[in-house]
Design a protein around this motif. Structure first.
Motif, PDB file in Angstrom:
ATOM      1  N   ALA A 103      42.469  62.284  74.134  1.00 16.55           N
ATOM      2  CA  ALA A 103      41.934  61.141  73.068  1.00 16.55           C
ATOM      3  C   ALA A 103      41.814  59.717  73.760  1.00 16.55           C
ATOM      4  O   ALA A 103      40.745  59.136  73.322  1.00 16.55           O
ATOM      5  CB  ALA A 103      43.078  61.129  72.104  1.00 16.55           C
ATOM      6  N   GLN A 110      38.540  60.011  75.803  1.00 15.11           N
ATOM      7  CA  GLN A 110      37.193  60.062  74.614  1.00 15.11           C
ATOM      8  C   GLN A 110      36.851  58.775  74.223  1.00 15.11           C
ATOM      9  O   GLN A 110      35.906  58.519  73.723  1.00 15.11           O
ATOM     10  CB  GLN A 110      37.691  61.109  73.585  1.00 15.11           C
ATOM     11  CG  GLN A 110      37.691  62.583  73.914  1.00 15.11           C
ATOM     12  CD  GLN A 110      38.373  63.348  72.943  1.00 15.11           C
ATOM     13  OE1 GLN A 110      38.623  63.272  71.759  1.00 15.11           O
ATOM     14  NE2 GLN A 110      38.558  64.664  73.527  1.00 15.11           N
ATOM     15  N   ASN A 111      37.964  57.799  74.408  1.00 10.12           N
ATOM     16  CA  ASN A 111      37.513  56.147  74.313  1.00 10.12           C
ATOM     17  C   ASN A 111      36.860  55.857  75.461  1.00 10.12           C
ATOM     18  O   ASN A 111      36.156  54.441  75.272  1.00 10.12           O
ATOM     19  CB  ASN A 111      38.665  55.572  73.804  1.00 10.12           C
ATOM     20  CG  ASN A 111      39.206  55.728  72.324  1.00 10.12           C
ATOM     21  OD1 ASN A 111      38.427  55.944  71.608  1.00 10.12           O
ATOM     22  ND2 ASN A 111      40.513  55.687  72.218  1.00 10.12           N
ATOM     23  N   HIS A 112      36.733  56.423  76.394  1.00 11.38           N
ATOM     24  CA  HIS A 112      36.213  55.746  77.766  1.00 11.38           C
ATOM     25  C   HIS A 112      35.023  56.932  78.439  1.00 11.38           C
ATOM     26  O   HIS A 112      34.900  56.983  79.409  1.00 11.38           O
ATOM     27  CB  HIS A 112      37.051  55.736  78.840  1.00 11.38           C
ATOM     28  CG  HIS A 112      38.149  54.264  78.370  1.00 11.38           C
ATOM     29  ND1 HIS A 112      37.664  53.073  78.444  1.00 11.38           N
ATOM     30  CD2 HIS A 112      39.291  54.166  78.008  1.00 11.38           C
ATOM     31  CE1 HIS A 112      38.820  52.226  78.147  1.00 11.38           C
ATOM     32  NE2 HIS A 112      39.797  52.970  77.585  1.00 11.38           N
ATOM     33  N   GLY A 113      34.230  57.701  77.331  1.00 14.85           N
ATOM     34  CA  GLY A 113      33.215  58.198  77.845  1.00 14.85           C
ATOM     35  C   GLY A 113      33.283  59.745  78.606  1.00 14.85           C
ATOM     36  O   GLY A 113      32.581  60.236  78.960  1.00 14.85           O
ATOM     37  N   ARG A 114      34.753  60.042  78.361  1.00 16.74           N
ATOM     38  CA  ARG A 114      34.899  61.466  78.983  1.00 16.74           C
ATOM     39  C   ARG A 114      35.620  62.295  78.044  1.00 16.74           C
ATOM     40  O   ARG A 114      36.310  62.060  76.994  1.00 16.74           O
ATOM     41  CB  ARG A 114      35.800  61.397  80.251  1.00 16.74           C
ATOM     42  CG  ARG A 114      35.395  60.576  81.290  1.00 16.74           C
ATOM     43  CD  ARG A 114      35.867  60.784  82.425  1.00 16.74           C
ATOM     44  NE  ARG A 114      37.312  60.735  82.767  1.00 16.74           N
ATOM     45  CZ  ARG A 114      37.997  59.921  83.099  1.00 16.74           C
ATOM     46  NH1 ARG A 114      37.278  58.641  83.532  1.00 16.74           N
ATOM     47  NH2 ARG A 114      39.363  59.978  83.450  1.00 16.74           N
ATOM     48  N   ALA A 119      44.783  54.841  73.255  1.00 11.57           N
ATOM     49  CA  ALA A 119      43.935  55.644  71.983  1.00 11.57           C
ATOM     50  C   ALA A 119      45.282  55.437  71.048  1.00 11.57           C
ATOM     51  O   ALA A 119      46.357  55.292  71.391  1.00 11.57           O
ATOM     52  CB  ALA A 119      43.593  56.998  72.344  1.00 11.57           C
TER      53      ALA A 119
END
Lengths: 445, 445
Positions: free
Chosen positions: A134, A137-141, A62
């Motif tokens: 962060a 949050q770029n990989h779906g969690r 991120a």
């Protein structure tokens, strides 16, 4: 006959315009070139001329806008960049950071094996658990998960990597024109069904020249040390000084012994930020010039992240306020322990602490002549504090050139560093044994 | 003034020792070199000397032991191999197959942007949904999911890619030594929260020279055609003959129009297997020599996979037994439709069908002199059946050399192919518009 002296190992940790956060602000910095392949090619070639063991790339999943405003963060993705660099170099190792939190082990093993083949056996993997929500949050969690989750996953990730390397041995490729291309009996399913991963195998690329890429680890927390002790062949450690490095090395080696491994079969390589001058004054001047480029407000903001406290009201020229002990701290442990150690060693003002942290973030900083730095390196090697160093030049390319042109020859004169590459693989450079096919790394302990 | 004639586009689809399944068995084949980087470098350089638009790599996430026994399958991982090839070429495009079933869109977008930078704007992405449960089993899932699931995921995957490209524009990097390195106001979160993916953004690498890598798609089923019509800039199509290509092109262009796109702003490039000889006899002889290397039992076994029936009792020299219609068939649709078409066109015996399938698996096969093949290519271009071809040489490197040395000059004489590269990017070669930053591809329709 005298014993041969212990040899140093060095990786070049390539990062932006150098590890000093303000290096890119210097008038002659390569700030405009960080998106050009040629910049990284030149760094790798200088490192190879210096006979270093490897180049090392960190990674993150991120970008924080405030960090990107303050200076270079991530640019090229490391697998693709190292694959390109493999074509411009012939001997130096290529160590790629891989997050066990975001890659499946099959993707990671495959790209590592591919890089190993592209480079003729020079790939290494630095397995990390990643640090920020962060990234998740770029990989779906939503979150990265707690320490126990992340390290449990990392342990399983490495276990699967080890099994995948060896599941498709190079010898299986027979290219027998009258018979089989690949001997199917030499391919093994691994049928891993664990808590985090399910992987059938075999890997869909034959093992590269090293059998398995060299496995690096960088954990500083108790779980990180356990993981490194259980699996790593080389360790990128964080140590503000030789005592901290020695404590770390002794701890990890005793954990490795407890895990049934040879505690000496581990290359421990702390980060090293070196300001090299022909005189001490010249070296100090190089440090001061970089420190003078540092925007104080941004440095304070970064410190706030590391200590997870609001720092902007701290007085710059007063001593650092008391901080919670490591045991009370809930954020990333390694960096925080380093900060506590720096405070203990230096009793710095806030401004002085920012200076220490701005380059390398609390890794050991040495400032001096080639002779002084070589003395320090010899001392670390001979006392068991390190087997080598992950070089973090404060500015690139100049800080690297200084090390290669001044410190390397001094170490060579002292018989502490190779005068020519003796091997073609990273595993060879580091003096590590080949993994045994099928059992992979586990057999090679 | 006459209209300029329509220009051909060509990718070189690199696969093993060539697309004929028995090519590796030829005495002079490169069977021993498939694990060597230099082999692929040579192919890419020959393709670049031929001024082709791109090289194209397929991909799969598993190796079946029986397939690996029969011949070369996967070797290098495509992102890493193309990154290496980018350093040995300067103009030719580099198209990487990416599975939407196994990559997160963040990983994929990042590696594509990195490859685009490494290559100076030559990256393309061929997004596929993957085909086999064995692939899913290497990535933690028991099955691949049904068509609807896979294509729903692919659609969302591409939608996220488009948003990520543009989320970190190259212009955001300012390297202003007195100010910011990256302008944080030019970084955009995408905050995608969908059925399959959650991605916050922005991408952690600035966009490459093309804004977004060129998006290829290869779907043959109804869902695949919808996906291609909605998103693709270029299509790798499957067509056994010109009529099938024309039907496909008309169908996809009408679907694109229905989706509000310019139906002509799509480069449709069917696969093409060409046996080229200075005489027709020489070309036929090249085909026969490869066919004679084919082990019949293995070919029958592969046919069994494609038609999902037991074929080993089929009589080799009798007509192919009746097969279920495409509507009744539940396996991968594209290949099956091709087989039905081949049977309809050629009324072949089982042995003849195996011969047709062994090279290119039912893509169009042409056998002839450079003039004959150029005639055929012109006819496809002028009737709207194709905008170019994905070249699938039956044997490598010789089948590529034949095309580059014999067919390309003939097309150049006819004004059908460039005599020098006019652009530096793959997007430029293919005549595609730049995506608009921020809106990415959606804006460029």
């Amino acid at each position: 006959m005298s014993q041969p002296v212990k040899q140093a190992r060095f990786n070049l940790f390539i990062y932006g315009a150098g590890h000093h956060q303000a290096a890119w602000r210097a008038p002659d910095s390569p700030a405009e070139r960080l998106g050009e392949t040629a910049y990284y090619v030149e760094l790798a070639q200088v490192a190879e001329r210096g006979l270093l063991d490897g180049v090392f790339l960190a990674d993150g999943q991120a970008v924080a806008p405030e960090a990107a405003a303050a200076g270079p963060t991530w640019f090229f993705e490391p697998f693709t960049l190292l694959s390109a660099l493999s074509q411009h170099t012939s001997r130096i190792g290529l160590v790629c950071t891989v997050s066990s939190s975001f890659y499946t082990p099959f993707h990671a093993a495959r790209m590592l094996a591919s890089l190993d083949r592209l480079s003729g056996g020079r790939a290494g993997a630095n397995v990390v658990t990643s640090m920020w929500d962060a990234e998740a949050q770029n990989h779906g969690r939503e979150t990265l998960g707690d320490h126990a989750y992340r390290y449990g996953r990392a342990d399983e990730f490495i276990t699967v990597l080890r099994q995948l390397f060896g599941s498709h041995p190079a010898a299986a490729v027979q290219a027998d024109r009258e018979g089989v291309f690949t001997d199917p009996n030499q391919l093994s399913r691994i049928d891993h069904a664990g808590e985090h991963f399910g992987v059938r195998g075999p890997l869909n690329i034959p093992d590269g020249p090293q059998g398995a890429p060299v496995l690096f680890q960088a954990g500083a927390s108790a779980q990180g040390r356990e993981l490194a002790a259980a699996h790593a062949e080389a360790i990128y450690a964080v140590a503000a000084d030789r005592q901290m490095a020695l404590d770390y090395a002794q701890d990890v080696r005793s954990r490795a012994a407890a895990a049934g491994r040879d505690p000496q079969a581990l290359a421990i390589m702390p980060g090293l930020v070196a300001y090299v001058g022909r005189t001490l004054e010249e070296a100090k001047d190089k440090q001061r010039r970089l420190n003078d480029l540092l925007p104080i407000e941004q440095a304070l903001a970064q410190l706030a992240v590391f200590v997870q406290q609001d720092t902007h009201a701290w007085e710059l020229d007063a001593p650092v306020p008391p901080l919670p002990s490591a045991a009370e701290f809930t954020g990333p442990a390694g960096r925080y322990a380093t900060i506590l150690r720096l405070i203990e060693i230096h009793q710095p003002t806030v401004r002085e602490l920012l200076g220490l942290l701005a380059a390398g973030g609390g890794h050991c900083t040495v400032v001096g002549t080639p002779e002084m730095i070589a003395d320090e390196i010899e001392l670390w090697l001979d006392t068991g504090a390190a087997d080598g160093f992950n070089l973090m030049p404060p500015n690139l390319p100049d800080g690297l050139a200084d090390f290669v042109e001044l410190v390397i020859p001094e170490l060579q004169r002292r018989g502490r560093f190779r005068t020519a590459y003796e091997h073609r693989t990273l595993r060879g450079h580091l003096g590590l044994p080949m993994p045994v096919a099928g059992g992979a790394l586990a057999q090679a302990r």
